[in-house]
Structures are given as structure tokens and as C-alpha cells.
Motif scaffolding. Structure first.
Motif, PDB file in Angstrom:
ATOM      1  N   ARG A  28       0.830  -1.212   0.000  1.00 40.06           N
ATOM      2  CA  ARG A  28       0.000   0.000   0.000  1.00 40.06           C
ATOM      3  C   ARG A  28       0.860   1.256   0.000  1.00 40.06           C
ATOM      4  NH1 ARG A  28      -4.689  -0.407  -1.996  1.00 40.06           N
ATOM      5  NH2 ARG A  28      -3.288  -1.669  -3.262  1.00 40.06           N
ATOM      6  N   PHE A  29       1.901   1.252   0.839  1.00 37.26           N
ATOM      7  CA  PHE A  29       2.764   2.432   0.913  1.00 37.26           C
ATOM      8  C   PHE A  29       3.500   2.647  -0.405  1.00 37.26           C
ATOM      9  CE2 PHE A  29       6.593   4.813   1.934  1.00 37.26           C
ATOM     10  CZ  PHE A  29       6.075   5.865   2.667  1.00 37.26           C
ATOM     11  N   TYR A  32       0.971   4.111  -3.092  1.00 38.40           N
ATOM     12  CA  TYR A  32       0.577   5.507  -2.928  1.00 38.40           C
ATOM     13  C   TYR A  32       1.762   6.454  -2.754  1.00 38.40           C
ATOM     14  CZ  TYR A  32      -4.221   3.926  -2.840  1.00 38.40           C
ATOM     15  OH  TYR A  32      -5.435   3.378  -3.199  1.00 38.40           O
ATOM     16  N   SER A  33       2.971   5.888  -2.663  1.00 39.60           N
ATOM     17  CA  SER A  33       4.167   6.727  -2.664  1.00 39.60           C
ATOM     18  C   SER A  33       4.440   7.268  -4.058  1.00 39.60           C
ATOM     19  CB  SER A  33       5.384   5.918  -2.192  1.00 39.60           C
ATOM     20  OG  SER A  33       5.316   5.695  -0.817  1.00 39.60           O
ATOM     21  N   ALA A  92       0.889   8.669   0.304  1.00 43.93           N
ATOM     22  CA  ALA A  92       1.292   7.737   1.362  1.00 43.93           C
ATOM     23  C   ALA A  92       2.067   8.448   2.462  1.00 43.93           C
ATOM     24  CB  ALA A  92       2.141   6.607   0.779  1.00 43.93           C
ATOM     25  N   VAL A 196      -3.610   3.200   3.205  1.00 43.05           N
ATOM     26  CA  VAL A 196      -2.289   3.047   3.824  1.00 43.05           C
ATOM     27  C   VAL A 196      -2.419   2.870   5.333  1.00 43.05           C
ATOM     28  CG1 VAL A 196      -0.091   4.202   4.333  1.00 43.05           C
ATOM     29  CG2 VAL A 196      -1.052   4.298   2.026  1.00 43.05           C
TER      30      VAL A 196
END
Length: 230
Positions: A28-29, A32-33, A92, A196
Motif C-alpha cells: 500500500r505504501f 501511494y508513494s 502515502a 495506507v
């Protein structure tokens, strides 16, 4: 017995959930990073904005090395942001930073579960390690008194894990509320933040489950030992 302990099977669900949770939060991180936020703020800038807008002026914001090593230090009143979030403007990063500021806000507002967790943290850190030493010694020497003391001390770690859950969930709730209400973060970005933080919450749930299963395992071994003594 300890080399071929059948009670170890009890820990398998906790181990699996912990592994899944860790992979999920990394995925997830990572996802969205790669998505920049339209707020046009870095993690450090967001942290300072959230603190000031909440009327908190005695908490510092510092950078620490590492990836996702972000945390709030209630003793020194410092929010430490990792290399992955300090200068990043990704969805994120802002979500993680907002969560840590959520802890600082909890502290400033004297949020009871946080105060309770902070007060027992030093004791738990010591007792959780000592618990297994006493428990194993009690098993080796067939001493039920040491076994029971070990179980009692480890129970504090379980209580600590239980208290941690509402603390973490509340910090995320505060983070989302500020990003949504104060900064008007778009819904699609807010969805990423929630994703996140939801993944991160799974790691705490897994940790709590693992603590419960460890305690159950200790009780089963103690029952076996007690039965042998009879």
C-alpha cells in the motif's frame, strides 16, 4: 520439549497474519508513494501545519534515517519523520505523517489510552523479556511458581497490545479528519490515505493476536507441567 513443542502450532495464525500485514502495508505504501498529493506539501510541512493548527507549539519535527521509521516520542515531544516521508509530497507519506501528528495531538489533549500506554511502556519492555526467562527456568526446574510469575508478567504485554489498538485507530481517525476538514484533501487522495493507514492498522491487530496466542501457549504448557507434577 521446547525443540519439538506441539503448542507452537497455536502461533501459526498469528505468524501468518503478521507476514500478510507486513506485506500489505509495504504494498500500500509503495503504491501511494508514487502518487503525489495535490496539497503541494511535504511531510515536514504538513507536520508543522497540523501541529500549529491544533495549537501545539512545543513539539519538534525531526528527520530520522530509515524507511517508515516515523514515530512520536512523547518523552522528548518530538515527531520523527523517516527519509521516506520527510521531504515527500506523496499521498502515502502525508498519510503516515498525519498519523504521527495524531499521536502528538492525543498527547496534548491527554487522550487516556495514550497516557496509560505511555505510563506502562517501560514496565512492559522489561517484563516481557523477563517473563520468558522465568517461564523457561520454571519449566526446566519444574517450578510452577516461576512459571506463573512468567505468565503474569507476559500478561502485561497482552494488556499493552490491547491498549495500543484504540490509540492507533484514534490517531488515524484524527489524521483523516484534519486532512479532510482542515486541508480539504480530495476524496481520491483521502481514499489512498485510508488504505495506507488501514494496512498499518493490520500490523497492530496481528501483534495483538500474536500476544494472545503466546499467552495461550504459555498457559497450555503450564497446564502440562502442572499435570505432570500431580
Amino acid at each position: 520439549m521446547f525443540f519439538f513443542d506441539p503448542t507452537f502450532i497455536i502461533l501459526i495464525p498469528g505468524i501468518l497474519l503478521a507476514l500478510i500485514a507486513q506485506m500489505y502495508v509495504q504494498e500500500r505504501f509503495s503504491k501511494y508513494s508514487r502518487i503525489p498529493s495535490s496539497l503541494n506539501m511535504t511531510g515536514a510541512e504538513l507536520a508543522k501545519f497540523m501541529l500549529e493548527s491544533s495549537g501545539i507549539y512545543n513539539v519538534k519535527v525531526e528527520r530520522v534515517p530509515g524507511n517508515l521509521t516515523d514515530h512520536y516520542d512523547p518523552i522528548k515531544k518530538v515527531v520523527r519523520l523517516s527519509d521516506a516521508t520527510y521531504n515527500s509530497n506523496s499521498v502515502a507519506a502525508l498519510g503516515v505523517v498525519a498519523h504521527e501528528i495524531g499521536h502528538a495531538i492525543q498527547h496534548a489533549r491527554k487522550y487516556v489510552p495514550l497516557i496509560l500506554r505511555n505510563s506502562i511502556a517501560p514496565v512492559v519492555s522489561f517484563s516481557s523479556n523477563l517473563s520468558w526467562i522465568l517461564f523457561i527456568l520454571g519449566f526446566i526446574f519444574m517450578n510452577m511458581a516461576l512459571v506463573r510469575i512468567g505468565i503474569l508478567l507476559f500478561s502485561l504485554a497482552v494488556i499493552f497490545s490491547l491498549i495500543t489498538l484504540p490509540v492507533e485507530f484514534d490517531a488515524s481517525r484524527r489524521a483523516v479528519k484534519i486532512l479532510e476538514s482542515n486541508l480539504m484533501m480530495p476524496k481520491n487522495e483521502l481514499s489512498g490515505v485510508k488504505s495506507v493507514l488501514g494496512a498499518a492498522a493490520m500490523t497492530y491487530v496481528a501483534s495483538t493476536l500474536m500476544a494472545f496466542l503466546q499467552l495461550l501457549r504459555m498457559l497450555l504448557i503450564a497446564g502440562f507441567l502442572g499435570g505432570n507434577r500431580d
